[in-house]
Motif scaffolding. Structure first.
Motif, PDB file in Angstrom:
ATOM      1  N   ALA A 149       0.838  -1.205   0.000  1.00  0.00           N
ATOM      2  CA  ALA A 149       0.000   0.000   0.000  1.00  0.00           C
ATOM      3  C   ALA A 149       0.867   1.246   0.000  1.00  0.00           C
ATOM      4  O   ALA A 149       1.799   1.382   0.799  1.00  0.00           O
ATOM      5  CB  ALA A 149      -0.928  -0.009   1.209  1.00  0.00           C
ATOM      6  N   ASP A 150       0.533   2.159  -0.887  1.00  0.00           N
ATOM      7  CA  ASP A 150       1.325   3.376  -1.044  1.00  0.00           C
ATOM      8  C   ASP A 150       0.380   4.565  -1.200  1.00  0.00           C
ATOM      9  O   ASP A 150      -0.427   4.604  -2.129  1.00  0.00           O
ATOM     10  CB  ASP A 150       2.225   3.247  -2.269  1.00  0.00           C
ATOM     11  CG  ASP A 150       3.084   4.481  -2.506  1.00  0.00           C
ATOM     12  OD1 ASP A 150       3.097   5.367  -1.637  1.00  0.00           O
ATOM     13  OD2 ASP A 150       3.732   4.550  -3.564  1.00  0.00           O
ATOM     14  N   ALA A 151       0.482   5.533  -0.301  1.00  0.00           N
ATOM     15  CA  ALA A 151      -0.395   6.709  -0.358  1.00  0.00           C
ATOM     16  C   ALA A 151      -0.178   7.501  -1.641  1.00  0.00           C
ATOM     17  O   ALA A 151      -1.048   8.256  -2.076  1.00  0.00           O
ATOM     18  CB  ALA A 151      -0.152   7.599   0.858  1.00  0.00           C
ATOM     19  N   PHE A 153      -0.189   6.359  -4.533  1.00  0.00           N
ATOM     20  CA  PHE A 153      -1.025   5.808  -5.604  1.00  0.00           C
ATOM     21  C   PHE A 153      -2.218   6.726  -5.880  1.00  0.00           C
ATOM     22  O   PHE A 153      -2.605   6.921  -7.030  1.00  0.00           O
ATOM     23  CB  PHE A 153      -1.513   4.417  -5.207  1.00  0.00           C
ATOM     24  CG  PHE A 153      -2.472   3.794  -6.184  1.00  0.00           C
ATOM     25  CD1 PHE A 153      -2.039   3.335  -7.410  1.00  0.00           C
ATOM     26  CD2 PHE A 153      -3.824   3.680  -5.870  1.00  0.00           C
ATOM     27  CE1 PHE A 153      -2.921   2.760  -8.320  1.00  0.00           C
ATOM     28  CE2 PHE A 153      -4.715   3.114  -6.766  1.00  0.00           C
ATOM     29  CZ  PHE A 153      -4.258   2.649  -7.987  1.00  0.00           C
ATOM     30  N   LEU A 158      -5.672   9.114  -0.254  1.00  0.00           N
ATOM     31  CA  LEU A 158      -5.004   8.291   0.746  1.00  0.00           C
ATOM     32  C   LEU A 158      -4.072   9.060   1.672  1.00  0.00           C
ATOM     33  O   LEU A 158      -3.528   8.484   2.610  1.00  0.00           O
ATOM     34  CB  LEU A 158      -4.202   7.178   0.049  1.00  0.00           C
ATOM     35  CG  LEU A 158      -5.022   6.181  -0.783  1.00  0.00           C
ATOM     36  CD1 LEU A 158      -4.098   5.202  -1.500  1.00  0.00           C
ATOM     37  CD2 LEU A 158      -6.013   5.425   0.099  1.00  0.00           C
ATOM     38  N   TYR A 170      -6.148   1.664   0.091  1.00  0.00           N
ATOM     39  CA  TYR A 170      -5.386   1.335  -1.115  1.00  0.00           C
ATOM     40  C   TYR A 170      -6.054   0.206  -1.889  1.00  0.00           C
ATOM     41  O   TYR A 170      -6.223   0.285  -3.117  1.00  0.00           O
ATOM     42  CB  TYR A 170      -3.965   0.938  -0.728  1.00  0.00           C
ATOM     43  CG  TYR A 170      -3.100   0.514  -1.891  1.00  0.00           C
ATOM     44  CD1 TYR A 170      -2.458   1.455  -2.688  1.00  0.00           C
ATOM     45  CD2 TYR A 170      -2.913  -0.842  -2.200  1.00  0.00           C
ATOM     46  CE1 TYR A 170      -1.656   1.067  -3.759  1.00  0.00           C
ATOM     47  CE2 TYR A 170      -2.125  -1.235  -3.257  1.00  0.00           C
ATOM     48  CZ  TYR A 170      -1.492  -0.282  -4.036  1.00  0.00           C
ATOM     49  OH  TYR A 170      -0.716  -0.668  -5.095  1.00  0.00           O
ATOM     50  N   TYR A 174      -7.503   0.706  -5.536  1.00  0.00           N
ATOM     51  CA  TYR A 174      -6.814  -0.035  -6.597  1.00  0.00           C
ATOM     52  C   TYR A 174      -7.757  -0.994  -7.305  1.00  0.00           C
ATOM     53  O   TYR A 174      -7.868  -0.989  -8.539  1.00  0.00           O
ATOM     54  CB  TYR A 174      -5.621  -0.814  -6.027  1.00  0.00           C
ATOM     55  CG  TYR A 174      -5.010  -1.750  -7.053  1.00  0.00           C
ATOM     56  CD1 TYR A 174      -4.172  -1.257  -8.051  1.00  0.00           C
ATOM     57  CD2 TYR A 174      -5.311  -3.119  -7.054  1.00  0.00           C
ATOM     58  CE1 TYR A 174      -3.645  -2.102  -9.010  1.00  0.00           C
ATOM     59  CE2 TYR A 174      -4.792  -3.960  -8.008  1.00  0.00           C
ATOM     60  CZ  TYR A 174      -3.952  -3.457  -8.987  1.00  0.00           C
ATOM     61  OH  TYR A 174      -3.449  -4.291  -9.952  1.00  0.00           O
TER      62      TYR A 174
END
Length: 208
Positions: A149-151, A153, A158, A170, A174
């Motif tokens: 999980a990456d903010a 993205f 996020l 995420y 996604y």
């Protein structure tokens, strides 16, 4: 040609069409997410035409095909962790992202004979099975892929999230990013197919 032979032939053809459409997505994403030209529609039609029991086995067949495709795709099984943890993660991916997600598509006939309007019953069934597939991917995204999980993205949505809340957000964004357009495209295609009189008779009648 007997009914059983005809059903097996039809299933084989539609499975092949679905596999080809899945193999050539119009918008590929990392970790096996993708938007296709209604690749789910053939299995949804099978489940509606022959009933949920046959749809269930057709969905299992599709999941096995998808596992083979996924095994050749970079990232499809690139789960976090190592050793025993990695084995467990891969098993969860097989169960959630493949068997549950694609087998669910075979239940598209859940409203057949319950709603008199066949177009409406197929449309609702399509949306419901697509939702079930989304839920399977969403759960997998949290418990398996959460460490990715990456903010960045979706920074506007996020930002400020961390830990478990970031994993949930995420995964939701996604998987929604491809399942929403995929659901819309598939529903439109299924409705268009059953709106054509010769095809409507074929889709509704399992003996046709």
């Amino acid at each position: 040609m007997s009914f059983k032979t005809k059903r097996l032939t039809t299933t084989g053809v539609l499975l092949a069409i679905s596999a080809v459409l899945f193999a050539f997505p119009i918008i590929p994403l990392p970790y096996d997410g993708e938007v296709t030209i209604a690749a789910m529609a053939p299995i949804i039609i099978l489940g509606y035409k022959y009933g949920m029991k046959w749809g269930f086995f057709s969905g299992i067949a599709l999941s096995l095909i998808q596992i083979v495709i996924g095994a050749t795709a970079s990232g499809a099984f690139a789960v976090p962790g190592s050793g025993a943890k990695m084995v467990v993660q891969i098993i969860l991916v097989l169960i959630l992202d493949f068997f549950v997600a694609f087998t669910a598509l075979g239940f598209s006939g859940m409203f057949k004979n319950k709603i008199k309007n066949n177009t409406l019953s197929l449309a609702l069934g399509t949306v419901c099975v697509c939702l079930l597939r989304f839920i399977a991917h969403f759960v997998s995204g949290v418990i398996v892929w959460g460490s990715y999980a990456d903010a960045g993205f979706a920074p506007k949505l996020l930002s400020g999230l961390s830990g478990y809340s970031l994993m949930v957000g995420y995964s939701f964004i996604y998987n929604g990013s491809y399942m929403l357009p995929e659901t819309i495209i598939t529903t439109i295609v299924c409705v268009a197919l059953i709106s054509v009189k010769p095809l409507k008779k074929y889709i509704i009648n399992e003996n046709a």
